[in-house]
Design a protein around this motif. Sequence first.
Motif, PDB file in Angstrom:
ATOM      1  N   ILE A  32       0.857  -1.181   0.000  1.00  0.00           N
ATOM      2  CA  ILE A  32       0.000   0.000   0.000  1.00  0.00           C
ATOM      3  C   ILE A  32       0.895   1.234   0.000  1.00  0.00           C
ATOM      4  O   ILE A  32       2.066   1.168   0.382  1.00  0.00           O
ATOM      5  CB  ILE A  32      -0.972   0.056   1.208  1.00  0.00           C
ATOM      6  N   ALA A  33       0.329   2.361  -0.418  1.00  0.00           N
ATOM      7  CA  ALA A  33       1.039   3.633  -0.369  1.00  0.00           C
ATOM      8  C   ALA A  33       0.268   4.566   0.557  1.00  0.00           C
ATOM      9  O   ALA A  33      -0.965   4.602   0.532  1.00  0.00           O
ATOM     10  CB  ALA A  33       1.150   4.238  -1.759  1.00  0.00           C
ATOM     11  N   VAL A  34       1.005   5.319   1.350  1.00  0.00           N
ATOM     12  CA  VAL A  34       0.421   6.228   2.340  1.00  0.00           C
ATOM     13  C   VAL A  34       1.000   7.625   2.152  1.00  0.00           C
ATOM     14  O   VAL A  34       2.216   7.780   1.978  1.00  0.00           O
ATOM     15  CB  VAL A  34       0.724   5.722   3.774  1.00  0.00           C
ATOM     16  N   VAL A  77       5.409  10.090  -0.105  1.00  0.00           N
ATOM     17  CA  VAL A  77       4.829   8.746  -0.065  1.00  0.00           C
ATOM     18  C   VAL A  77       5.698   7.775   0.732  1.00  0.00           C
ATOM     19  O   VAL A  77       6.915   7.730   0.570  1.00  0.00           O
ATOM     20  CB  VAL A  77       4.623   8.208  -1.503  1.00  0.00           C
ATOM     21  N   THR A  78       5.029   7.003   1.574  1.00  0.00           N
ATOM     22  CA  THR A  78       5.641   5.863   2.255  1.00  0.00           C
ATOM     23  C   THR A  78       4.954   4.615   1.721  1.00  0.00           C
ATOM     24  O   THR A  78       3.724   4.561   1.680  1.00  0.00           O
ATOM     25  CB  THR A  78       5.445   5.949   3.781  1.00  0.00           C
ATOM     26  N   LEU A 101      10.220   3.280   2.890  1.00  0.00           N
ATOM     27  CA  LEU A 101       9.766   1.914   2.645  1.00  0.00           C
ATOM     28  C   LEU A 101       9.641   1.232   3.992  1.00  0.00           C
ATOM     29  O   LEU A 101      10.571   1.285   4.802  1.00  0.00           O
ATOM     30  CB  LEU A 101      10.792   1.167   1.786  1.00  0.00           C
ATOM     31  N   VAL A 102       8.494   0.596   4.230  1.00  0.00           N
ATOM     32  CA  VAL A 102       8.293  -0.204   5.441  1.00  0.00           C
ATOM     33  C   VAL A 102       7.940  -1.600   4.970  1.00  0.00           C
ATOM     34  O   VAL A 102       6.981  -1.768   4.215  1.00  0.00           O
ATOM     35  CB  VAL A 102       7.150   0.365   6.318  1.00  0.00           C
ATOM     36  N   GLN A 130      14.352   5.995   3.419  1.00  0.00           N
ATOM     37  CA  GLN A 130      14.255   5.526   4.797  1.00  0.00           C
ATOM     38  C   GLN A 130      13.661   4.124   4.773  1.00  0.00           C
ATOM     39  O   GLN A 130      12.731   3.860   4.013  1.00  0.00           O
ATOM     40  CB  GLN A 130      13.347   6.435   5.617  1.00  0.00           C
ATOM     41  N   VAL A 131      14.182   3.233   5.599  1.00  0.00           N
ATOM     42  CA  VAL A 131      13.686   1.855   5.625  1.00  0.00           C
ATOM     43  C   VAL A 131      13.389   1.444   7.059  1.00  0.00           C
ATOM     44  O   VAL A 131      14.205   1.650   7.955  1.00  0.00           O
ATOM     45  CB  VAL A 131      14.708   0.867   5.009  1.00  0.00           C
ATOM     46  N   VAL A 132      12.209   0.856   7.242  1.00  0.00           N
ATOM     47  CA  VAL A 132      11.826   0.248   8.514  1.00  0.00           C
ATOM     48  C   VAL A 132      11.442  -1.183   8.174  1.00  0.00           C
ATOM     49  O   VAL A 132      10.682  -1.427   7.244  1.00  0.00           O
ATOM     50  CB  VAL A 132      10.625   0.980   9.156  1.00  0.00           C
ATOM     51  N   SER A 133      11.970  -2.143   8.918  1.00  0.00           N
ATOM     52  CA  SER A 133      11.676  -3.546   8.605  1.00  0.00           C
ATOM     53  C   SER A 133      11.200  -4.305   9.833  1.00  0.00           C
ATOM     54  O   SER A 133      11.377  -3.859  10.959  1.00  0.00           O
ATOM     55  CB  SER A 133      12.918  -4.220   8.026  1.00  0.00           C
TER      56      SER A 133
END
Length: 154
Positions: A32-34, A77-78, A101-102, A130-133
Amino acid sequence: MIDCMNYELFMGEALAEARAALADGRPAVGAIAVVDEAMVARGSNRAGETADPTAHPVVTVIRETARRLGSPRLSDVTVFTTLEPCAMCVGALLACDAVALVYAAPNPVDGAAGSVLQLAHHPALGRRLQVVSGIRREEAEELAGIPTEEPTGA
């Protein structure tokens, strides 16, 4: 800034998209995009039904977001996805200037946000992501049939 975003909630939406894909006989990966705490697009793997090898979940979400926002530049956008994206998808996120990006589960086969390659923070590239995993990782791995890592030691 993505620090105040509700990761669990939005990853739940990506997981719902992955469940719908699985129910349709497609790979269980959703995205999804937020923008500003609002979901603007959702997607899943459409490569098989469209005969388009680039129709991965992240790319389909980027395309729909750009169409809805009327711009190829997606700097607010995230993207949330249930599986770490490949090099093509991370490249697309960088090319459209997405902010973050998550992802839930790492992709040990062709993940390009740290597992196999690191394009999101590559020092030779002019853009960063930015990355969250690890958000709801176990659910994503179970849904996609990815074996979870066993603890090491005796």
